[in-house]
Scaffold this active site. Structure first.
Site, PDB file in Angstrom:
ATOM      1  N   THR A  45       0.813  -1.221   0.000  1.00 12.02           N
ATOM      2  CA  THR A  45       0.000   0.000   0.000  1.00 12.02           C
ATOM      3  C   THR A  45       0.845   1.269   0.000  1.00 12.02           C
ATOM      4  OG1 THR A  45      -0.053  -0.216   2.398  1.00 12.02           O
ATOM      5  CG2 THR A  45      -1.972  -1.041   1.202  1.00 12.02           C
ATOM      6  N   ARG A 133      21.419  -3.833   2.503  1.00 11.23           N
ATOM      7  CA  ARG A 133      22.182  -3.332   1.346  1.00 11.23           C
ATOM      8  C   ARG A 133      23.693  -3.474   1.507  1.00 11.23           C
ATOM      9  NH1 ARG A 133      18.977   2.280   0.807  1.00 11.23           N
ATOM     10  NH2 ARG A 133      17.012   1.475  -0.047  1.00 11.23           N
ATOM     11  N   CYS A 162      17.262   5.405  -3.563  1.00 11.38           N
ATOM     12  CA  CYS A 162      16.636   6.005  -4.745  1.00 11.38           C
ATOM     13  C   CYS A 162      17.494   7.056  -5.450  1.00 11.38           C
ATOM     14  CB  CYS A 162      15.276   6.582  -4.374  1.00 11.38           C
ATOM     15  SG  CYS A 162      15.259   7.519  -2.847  1.00 11.38           S
ATOM     16  N   LYS A 246      24.443   6.469   2.955  1.00 15.58           N
ATOM     17  CA  LYS A 246      23.954   5.416   2.053  1.00 15.58           C
ATOM     18  C   LYS A 246      24.492   5.640   0.640  1.00 15.58           C
ATOM     19  CE  LYS A 246      19.456   4.762   4.311  1.00 15.58           C
ATOM     20  NZ  LYS A 246      18.029   5.095   4.198  1.00 15.58           N
ATOM     21  N   ARG A 268      16.288  17.736   0.647  1.00 17.61           N
ATOM     22  CA  ARG A 268      14.892  17.399   0.317  1.00 17.61           C
ATOM     23  C   ARG A 268      14.219  18.674  -0.187  1.00 17.61           C
ATOM     24  NH1 ARG A 268      13.455  12.245  -0.141  1.00 17.61           N
ATOM     25  NH2 ARG A 268      14.730  11.844   1.676  1.00 17.61           N
ATOM     26  N   HIS A 275      13.827  12.595  -8.415  1.00 14.37           N
ATOM     27  CA  HIS A 275      14.987  13.221  -7.771  1.00 14.37           C
ATOM     28  C   HIS A 275      15.914  13.836  -8.826  1.00 14.37           C
ATOM     29  CE1 HIS A 275      13.660  11.313  -4.206  1.00 14.37           C
ATOM     30  NE2 HIS A 275      14.554  10.360  -4.073  1.00 14.37           N
ATOM     31  N   ASN A 348      12.173   8.495  -8.720  1.00 15.47           N
ATOM     32  CA  ASN A 348      12.653   7.715  -7.570  1.00 15.47           C
ATOM     33  C   ASN A 348      11.780   6.506  -7.274  1.00 15.47           C
ATOM     34  OD1 ASN A 348      11.086  10.237  -6.771  1.00 15.47           O
ATOM     35  ND2 ASN A 348      10.765   8.948  -4.972  1.00 15.47           N
TER      36      ASN A 348
HETATM   37  N1  LIG Z   1      10.075   6.041  -1.760  1.00 17.58           N
HETATM   38  C1  LIG Z   1      11.170   5.836  -2.472  1.00 17.58           C
HETATM   39  O1  LIG Z   1      11.467   6.568  -3.440  1.00 17.58           O
HETATM   40  C2  LIG Z   1      12.082   4.705  -2.119  1.00 17.58           C
HETATM   41  C3  LIG Z   1      13.118   4.402  -2.993  1.00 17.58           C
HETATM   42  C4  LIG Z   1      13.983   3.349  -2.687  1.00 17.58           C
HETATM   43  C5  LIG Z   1      13.780   2.640  -1.533  1.00 17.58           C
HETATM   44  N2  LIG Z   1      12.750   2.960  -0.690  1.00 17.58           N
HETATM   45  C6  LIG Z   1      12.561   2.166   0.511  1.00 17.58           C
HETATM   46  O2  LIG Z   1      11.403   1.350   0.269  1.00 17.58           O
HETATM   47  C7  LIG Z   1      10.719   1.125   1.493  1.00 17.58           C
HETATM   48  C8  LIG Z   1       9.259   1.568   1.348  1.00 17.58           C
HETATM   49  O3  LIG Z   1       9.226   2.961   1.099  1.00 17.58           O
HETATM   50  P1  LIG Z   1       7.892   3.753   0.772  1.00 17.58           P
HETATM   51  O4  LIG Z   1       8.374   5.071   0.323  1.00 17.58           O
HETATM   52  O5  LIG Z   1       7.005   2.964  -0.110  1.00 17.58           O
HETATM   53  O6  LIG Z   1       7.217   3.876   2.224  1.00 17.58           O
HETATM   54  P2  LIG Z   1       5.667   4.137   2.585  1.00 17.58           P
HETATM   55  O7  LIG Z   1       4.974   4.845   1.488  1.00 17.58           O
HETATM   56  O8  LIG Z   1       5.696   4.770   3.928  1.00 17.58           O
HETATM   57  O9  LIG Z   1       5.050   2.661   2.692  1.00 17.58           O
HETATM   58  C9  LIG Z   1       5.360   1.796   3.764  1.00 17.58           C
HETATM   59  C10 LIG Z   1       4.665   0.472   3.549  1.00 17.58           C
HETATM   60  O10 LIG Z   1       5.037  -0.388   4.634  1.00 17.58           O
HETATM   61  C11 LIG Z   1       3.840  -0.998   5.109  1.00 17.58           C
HETATM   62  N3  LIG Z   1       3.955  -1.473   6.480  1.00 17.58           N
HETATM   63  C12 LIG Z   1       4.034  -0.756   7.623  1.00 17.58           C
HETATM   64  N4  LIG Z   1       4.078  -1.591   8.685  1.00 17.58           N
HETATM   65  C13 LIG Z   1       4.018  -2.862   8.174  1.00 17.58           C
HETATM   66  C14 LIG Z   1       4.012  -4.151   8.734  1.00 17.58           C
HETATM   67  N5  LIG Z   1       4.101  -4.347  10.051  1.00 17.58           N
HETATM   68  N6  LIG Z   1       3.936  -5.226   7.912  1.00 17.58           N
HETATM   69  C15 LIG Z   1       3.857  -5.071   6.567  1.00 17.58           C
HETATM   70  N7  LIG Z   1       3.864  -3.869   5.975  1.00 17.58           N
HETATM   71  C16 LIG Z   1       3.939  -2.779   6.775  1.00 17.58           C
HETATM   72  C17 LIG Z   1       2.801   0.092   4.980  1.00 17.58           C
HETATM   73  O11 LIG Z   1       1.522  -0.496   5.085  1.00 17.58           O
HETATM   74  P3  LIG Z   1       0.238   0.317   5.661  1.00 17.58           P
HETATM   75  O12 LIG Z   1      -0.327   1.061   4.477  1.00 17.58           O
HETATM   76  O13 LIG Z   1      -0.661  -0.770   6.110  1.00 17.58           O
HETATM   77  O14 LIG Z   1       0.716   1.218   6.739  1.00 17.58           O
HETATM   78  C18 LIG Z   1       3.133   0.579   3.572  1.00 17.58           C
HETATM   79  O15 LIG Z   1       2.582  -0.313   2.625  1.00 17.58           O
HETATM   80  C19 LIG Z   1      11.500   1.896   2.575  1.00 17.58           C
HETATM   81  O16 LIG Z   1      12.426   1.027   3.186  1.00 17.58           O
HETATM   82  C20 LIG Z   1      12.241   2.943   1.770  1.00 17.58           C
HETATM   83  O17 LIG Z   1      13.422   3.388   2.398  1.00 17.58           O
HETATM   84  C21 LIG Z   1      11.892   3.963  -0.967  1.00 17.58           C
END
Ligand SMILES: NC(=O)c1ccc[n+]([C@@H]2O[C@H](COP(=O)([O-])OP(=O)(O)OC[C@H]3O[C@@H](n4cnc5c(N)ncnc54)[C@H](OP(=O)(O)O)[C@@H]3O)[C@@H](O)[C@H]2O)c1
Length: 367
Positions: A45, A133, A162, A246, A268, A275, A348
């Site tokens: 999600t 990583r 990212c 990182k 940011r 990005h 990103n």
């Molecule tokens: N955003 C980027 O551009 C990017 C790029 C590279 C890497 N990342 C990495 O990718 C990861 C996700 O980033 P995001 O930006 O998508 O974060 P996000 O939008 O905050 O999404 C977090 C996700 O984790 C889920 N979650 C929270 N608690 C959980 C649990 N106990 N069990 C299973 N799922 C759970 C949330 O579900 P709910 O909806 O139920 O809360 C949501 O689906 C992070 O580690 C981030 O550092 C992000």
């Protein structure tokens, strides 16, 4: 974190096997035998998770079954996939039985909980968090740059930061042409890099400020709307933020250049998606602007948008929703003997996260 930690965690989760390494190898073999795969997205999600589901469909990844997991909060909600609505479930230790590939899109703390369980159940985990990583035996992969390192995976493959992913896409052809000596990076990172809540925060703050209402920052510790800020959590010794650390470590690992000089400053900016990265490169031998542009343009996944006479250069709006890493503003740095400046822009959520993860999965099933 060391690989032994991963292996021990997997061992703890394995009911019948004592040898974690043997179990991880089997996980890889099972996946290679199939023509369509049971795929799971954990964190489906979130900003990255939703993009993963969309990209699996868009690229027609051979999905026999798709399981979508998130927290208890999202249980029972649905996401569309190939004309159907898939129900989101919370994951348990039993959830991973029969799953071939897990795309992880949660934060690192949650990844450290589910990843060993998924690997013990026989899945290969491609994890977007920073949890694994820098683990020595976990490949950190951008397929166009170091896809060959996938061959050594033992059940966990890490997807890069990212900003690091598009950066290495531009650095690799320059390194192959003239050998990198030093790289100085400044990022202009969109709020979607912090996730879904940060996108909501920028939207809410922008609305509030335009209506002359006060804003109360929640995701970031400063106002992000109409501002440029630093994500703190700085290393007490170097002063580098976590994001800067990182980028430095991951760039060296992906390029296989552990001693490369890399300096990073991450900012940011109030942009929703994609990005920008300003890069100054010093090389061992001279690389002209024309040759650099040609090398970049020939590299798979890189598009050069660089015509100063016509004011052509890439912006975050150009890159959003696109797969390519765009490079422009390639200029000689006349302050040093062998220097170049360039400007990189990339989505990103796609090459910086979900697209790269799906490309890793594609490489695995082709192997
Ligand atoms: N955003 C980027 O551009 C990017 C790029 C590279 C890497 N990342 C990495 O990718 C990861 C996700 O980033 P995001 O930006 O998508 O974060 P996000 O939008 O905050 O999404 C977090 C996700 O984790 C889920 N979650 C929270 N608690 C959980 C649990 N106990 N069990 C299973 N799922 C759970 C949330 O579900 P709910 O909806 O139920 O809360 C949501 O689906 C992070 O580690 C981030 O550092 C992000």
């Amino acid at each position: 974190m060391e690989w032994s930690w991963c292996a021990d965690s997997v061992k703890k989760c394995s009911g019948t096997k004592n040898n974690a390494t043997e179990l991880l190898r089997e996980a890889r073999e099972v996946m290679q035998k199939k023509s369509a795969y049971h795929v799971a997205v954990v964190g489906a999600t979130g900003a990255v998770g939703q993009e993963m589901v969309a990209i699996l469909e868009e690229r027609q990844f051979p999905v026999a079954q798709l399981s979508l997991f998130a927290s208890e909060r999202s249980a029972g909600t649905t996401l569309p996939f190939c004309g159907r609505e898939i129900t989101i479930q919370p994951w348990t230790a039993e959830s991973f039985a029969g799953i071939d590939i897990v795309l992880g899109a949660t934060d690192g703390a949650i990844s450290k909980k589910f990843t060993p369980q998924a690997v013990a159940a026989g899945a290969v985990v491609i994890d977007n968090s920073s949890a694994y990583r820098m683990a020595p035996d976990v490949p950190l992969v951008v397929p166009e740059v170091n896809g060959a390192t996938l061959a050594g995976h033992r059940g966990i493959i890490a997807n890069p930061n990212c900003a690091a992913a598009p950066l290495v896409m531009a650095l690799k052809p320059l390194h192959d042409a003239a050998t990198l000596r030093r790289v100085v990076v400044t990022t202009f990172q969109s709020v979607s890099g912090t996730g879904r809540d940060a996108m909501d925060e920028l939207m809410e703050q922008t609305r509030s400020l335009l209506a002359f209402r006060e804003v109360v920052p929640k995701v970031y510790d400063r106002q992000i709307a109409f501002n440029c800020i630093v994500n703190w959590q700085a290393d007490p010794v170097t002063g580098d933020t976590e994001e800067e650390t990182k980028i430095i470590g991951e760039t060296r690992k992906i390029l296989g250049l552990p001693h490369l000089g890399v300096a990073a400053t991450t900012i940011r900016v109030p942009v929703f998606r994609s990005h920008g990265v300003s890069v100054n490169v010093e090389t061992e031998s001279k690389l002209s602007v024309d040759v650099a542009r040609a090398r970049l343009a020939a590299f798979p996944g890189v598009v050069v948008l660089d015509d100063p006479a016509r004011k052509v250069y890439p912006t975050p709006l150009d890159a959003t929703g696109q797969d390519a890493v765009y490079v422009g503003r390639v200029r000689e740095d006349v302050s040093i003997a062998n220097g170049l400046n360039l400007w990189i822009v990339s989505d990103n959520l796609r090459k910086g996260a979900a697209l790269n993860a799906v490309q890793i999965a594609e490489s695995l099933i082709r192997a």
